[in-house]
Every structure is written in structure tokens, then in C-alpha cells.
Scaffold this motif. Structure first.
Motif, PDB file in Angstrom:
ATOM      1  N   PRO A  16       6.444   0.308   4.299  1.00 42.23           N
ATOM      2  CA  PRO A  16       5.417  -0.627   3.832  1.00 42.23           C
ATOM      3  C   PRO A  16       5.945  -2.034   3.621  1.00 42.23           C
ATOM      4  CG  PRO A  16       6.048   0.876   2.067  1.00 42.23           C
ATOM      5  CD  PRO A  16       6.673   1.390   3.306  1.00 42.23           C
ATOM      6  N   ASP A  74       0.145   8.531   4.190  1.00 44.63           N
ATOM      7  CA  ASP A  74       1.544   8.161   3.955  1.00 44.63           C
ATOM      8  C   ASP A  74       1.944   8.435   2.510  1.00 44.63           C
ATOM      9  OD1 ASP A  74       1.452   7.293   6.524  1.00 44.63           O
ATOM     10  OD2 ASP A  74       1.501   5.152   6.051  1.00 44.63           O
ATOM     11  N   LYS A  75       1.067   8.059   1.586  1.00 44.96           N
ATOM     12  CA  LYS A  75       1.376   8.210   0.166  1.00 44.96           C
ATOM     13  C   LYS A  75       1.431   9.676  -0.251  1.00 44.96           C
ATOM     14  CE  LYS A  75      -1.729   4.936  -0.706  1.00 44.96           C
ATOM     15  NZ  LYS A  75      -2.632   3.989  -1.383  1.00 44.96           N
ATOM     16  N   CYS A 109       8.430   0.956  -3.738  1.00 41.81           N
ATOM     17  CA  CYS A 109       8.966   0.034  -2.737  1.00 41.81           C
ATOM     18  C   CYS A 109       9.815   0.796  -1.737  1.00 41.81           C
ATOM     19  CB  CYS A 109       9.783  -1.061  -3.423  1.00 41.81           C
ATOM     20  SG  CYS A 109       8.809  -2.170  -4.451  1.00 41.81           S
ATOM     21  N   ASP A 110       9.266   1.037  -0.581  1.00 44.27           N
ATOM     22  CA  ASP A 110       9.944   1.778   0.475  1.00 44.27           C
ATOM     23  C   ASP A 110      10.019   0.908   1.723  1.00 44.27           C
ATOM     24  OD1 ASP A 110      11.261   3.811   1.708  1.00 44.27           O
ATOM     25  OD2 ASP A 110       9.548   5.165   1.863  1.00 44.27           O
ATOM     26  N   SER A 158       4.682  11.014   0.930  1.00 44.28           N
ATOM     27  CA  SER A 158       5.759  10.458   0.113  1.00 44.28           C
ATOM     28  C   SER A 158       5.845  11.149  -1.236  1.00 44.28           C
ATOM     29  CB  SER A 158       5.545   8.950  -0.084  1.00 44.28           C
ATOM     30  OG  SER A 158       5.667   8.259   1.132  1.00 44.28           O
ATOM     31  N   ASN A 214       0.833  -1.198   0.000  1.00 40.88           N
ATOM     32  CA  ASN A 214       0.000   0.000   0.000  1.00 40.88           C
ATOM     33  C   ASN A 214       0.875   1.258   0.000  1.00 40.88           C
ATOM     34  OD1 ASN A 214      -2.295   1.550   0.011  1.00 40.88           O
ATOM     35  ND2 ASN A 214      -2.617   1.391   2.219  1.00 40.88           N
ATOM     36  N   HIS A 215       1.523   1.480  -1.148  1.00 43.72           N
ATOM     37  CA  HIS A 215       2.435   2.615  -1.276  1.00 43.72           C
ATOM     38  C   HIS A 215       2.609   2.940  -2.747  1.00 43.72           C
ATOM     39  CE1 HIS A 215       4.863   5.342   1.012  1.00 43.72           C
ATOM     40  NE2 HIS A 215       5.939   5.114   0.287  1.00 43.72           N
ATOM     41  N   SER A 256       4.776   7.650   8.340  1.00 43.23           N
ATOM     42  CA  SER A 256       4.613   6.247   7.937  1.00 43.23           C
ATOM     43  C   SER A 256       4.818   5.299   9.109  1.00 43.23           C
ATOM     44  CB  SER A 256       5.595   5.906   6.819  1.00 43.23           C
ATOM     45  OG  SER A 256       6.925   6.026   7.267  1.00 43.23           O
ATOM     46  N   GLY A 303      -2.823   4.632   5.021  1.00 41.72           N
ATOM     47  CA  GLY A 303      -1.982   4.516   3.847  1.00 41.72           C
ATOM     48  C   GLY A 303      -2.083   5.714   2.933  1.00 41.72           C
ATOM     49  N   TYR A 342       8.610  10.035   6.901  1.00 39.96           N
ATOM     50  CA  TYR A 342       8.993   8.796   7.572  1.00 39.96           C
ATOM     51  C   TYR A 342       8.357   8.664   8.955  1.00 39.96           C
ATOM     52  CZ  TYR A 342      12.031   6.496   4.295  1.00 39.96           C
ATOM     53  OH  TYR A 342      12.494   5.802   3.209  1.00 39.96           O
TER      54      TYR A 342
END
Length: 310
Positions: free
Chosen positions: A183, A271-272, A179-180, A275, A175-176, A262, A268, A259
């Protein structure tokens, strides 16, 4: 004996902003515009600092390299986002996901240390102007840029391997937007608290070290500037640092918010959004900050366009 079924993950599904199906077209156009703006803005700075003789100085050499890192940084994330939105196919293999995370970490650390190098350059220029040509010679500048690129590579490759060496279980939906670490760790099996602490400590150190270098440089700059007798001298000194200070605040401020958000939030969507600000909006704004607040750069842009027009 309880039997735990572990699903061997072969790929993830990057959800991105799939929870908003009605605005996928708008998001595609928005992110495409942002990506083109990043390429044009940072690309223009690279070209100008390379071809204009008046900008062949260490400060603009570092700025050109910083703009190149910004292009690489966003190119690691945005093209796949655009493809996912366009094709509505959000699968990403474990290998591709690991590569994206590794490049993201390496480029983020490179950006941090380049900002520290740029702060040191301003420190030498203001606090030791007579020694500036000797200290900031071409060989030293190249070594500083090279060091910024390679300093974190071994450790960050190791961190990426640690994240992907363990099993992932449950859902393969990430759920991002890319690729971090946060998550990915949420999908890891078992108790990952120890690994999380280890990973975040390393990332924090790679972020904290250049930040402390920047802070020390500006403390010395401030101490020197305040001793200058003329107000005009102070304003000139501050003006050469203002753009860099704004970029540093934007980079570290948005990164820390993203960060911490998150790690502490279960939403989610929020967070996105943070980001996106940290990884996409900031690289778009940085060229504007440097261009609008730097007279030499503005003159260089005008000269370049006049040559193209003529």
C-alpha cells in the motif's frame, strides 16, 4: 512546461476497516480478544520453557524465543489498530509509519530464520542424535538466536529508508491495517516499478533463504526416518516435527497468499482480510498447535498450574 503539484506528506491516514462503520465495536472486541489470546498463549510458552527443568533443551529454547518474536510482531500492529478503532482517529506520522514498517520487516525475517533454526535442530536430533549435545550446545544455540535477530537489520533499515526517501503524492489515505510495503508503494510518486522489483527481490530473498534451509533439513529428516526399521520409531520422529511443519506451512502459506493478493488485486478489503490472517490470526493459532501436539509441553503446563494452584 507542465507543472506537477506534489503534496508533501506529513502523515498518513490508516483506513483499516473504516468502510464498515456499523461493526467498529465488534471489531474492537474481536481484535482485543485476539491480542489478549496472543499475549497469554505465547507468554505461557515463554514462562513454561523458562521455568520447567524438563524443557531446558534447545528445541524449547528456540520455541520460547519464537513465541517472544510473535508477541513483538503483533504488538507492532495490534495496539495501534485498537486505538484507531476506539478513538476513530487514524492518523499516523511518516516517522511512526516508517518505524512500524521497519519493525514489521525485521521481526518477519527474524521469525523466518528462527523457523529455519528450529528445523535444523530437529535435523540434528533425528539424523545425528549421538552428536546432538555437542552440535547444539548452549553457545551455538544463543549464537543462532542472536543471528536470527540481527541478520536482516542493516538491509531492512535500508529498504525502509528507500521507501520513505521518495515523495508521496495524491491521497494520504493508506488503505490497509498497518504500514506495509504494497500500500505504501501505491502512494509513491512517479514510476516506482524499478523500486518495487528491487524491494520485493530483497524481501523474497530474505524469505526464500530460510525456507530453503527448512526444506533441506526436512528432506534429510525424511530420508533418515524412512530408513528406520520400526514403524514406532518413524511415528515418534514424525511427531517431534509435526507441530513445526504445521507452523511453517501456516506462516509461509498465509504470507505468500497475502503478498501475492496485494500485488495482483485492486480490492483493498480482500488485502486487509488476508493481512489479518497473516499477521494476527497465525500468531494466535501457533501456541495452540505446539501445545495440543506436544506432550512435554502439556505436562509442563499442568505442572505450572498445579504449582500455582497449590
Amino acid at each position: 512546461m507542465a507543472i506537477t503539484n506534489l503534496t508533501i506528506m506529513e502523515e498518513f491516514i490508516l483506513l483499516g476497516f473504516s468502510e464498515y462503520p456499523n461493526i467498529q465495536g465488534f471489531l474492537f472486541v474481536l481484535f482485543l480478544f485476539i491480542y489478549i489470546s496472543i499475549l497469554l498463549g505465547n507468554g505461557l510458552i515463554i514462562i513454561i520453557t523458562s521455568v520447567e527443568s524438563a524443557l531446558q533443551t534447545p528445541m524449547y529454547y528456540f520455541l520460547g524465543n519464537f513465541s517472544f518474536v510473535e508477541i513483538c510482531y503483533t504488538s507492532n500492529i495490534l495496539p495501534r489498530m485498537l486505538v484507531n478503532i476506539w478513538r476513530q482517529k487514524r492518523n499516523i506520522s511518516l516517522l511512526s509509519c516508517a518505524a512500524q514498517l521497519c519493525f514489521f520487516l525485521i521481526l518477519g525475517v527474524t521469525e523466518s530464520f528462527l523457523l529455519a533454526v528450529m528445523a535444523y535442530d530437529r535435523y540434528v536430533a533425528i539424523c545425528k542424535p549421538l552428536y546432538y549435545p555437542i552440535i547444539m550446545n548452549q553457545r551455538i544455540c544463543v549464537q543462532m538466536v542472536f543471528g536470527s535477530w540481527v541478520i536482516g537489520i542493516p538491509v531492512l533499515i535500508g529498504l525502509t529508508y528507500q521507501v520513505f526517501s521518495g515523495p508521496f503524492c495524491g491521497s494520504n489515505k493508506l488503505n490497509h491495517i498497518f504500514c506495509d510495503l504494497p500500500p505504501l508503494l501505491k502512494l509513491a510518486c512517479g514510476d516506482t516499478s524499478g523500486d518495487e522489483v528491487f524491494l520485493y527481490v530483497h524481501c523474497f530473498l530474505f524469505g526464500l533463504t530460510p525456507f530453503l534451509m527448512i526444506l533441506m533439513s526436512y528432506i534429510r529428516i525424511l530420508s533418515t526416518v524412512l530408513k528406520l526399521p520400526l514403524i514406532t520409531g518413524r511415528s515418534k520422529a514424525f511427531s517431534t516435527c509435526s507441530s513445526h511443519v504445521m507452523v511453517v506451512c501456516l506462516f509461509y502459506g498465509s504470507g505468500l497468499i497475502a503478498y501475492f493478493q496485494s500485488m495482483t488485486s485492486s480490492s483493498g478489503s480482500i488485502d486487509k482480510i488476508f493481512s489479518v490472517i497473516y499477521t494476527i490470526v497465525t500468531p494466535m493459532i501457533n501456541p495452540l498447535i505446539y501445545s495440543l501436539r506436544n506432550k512435554d509441553l502439556i505436562v509442563g503446563i499442568k505442572k505450572l498450574f498445579s504449582k500455582c494452584g497449590g
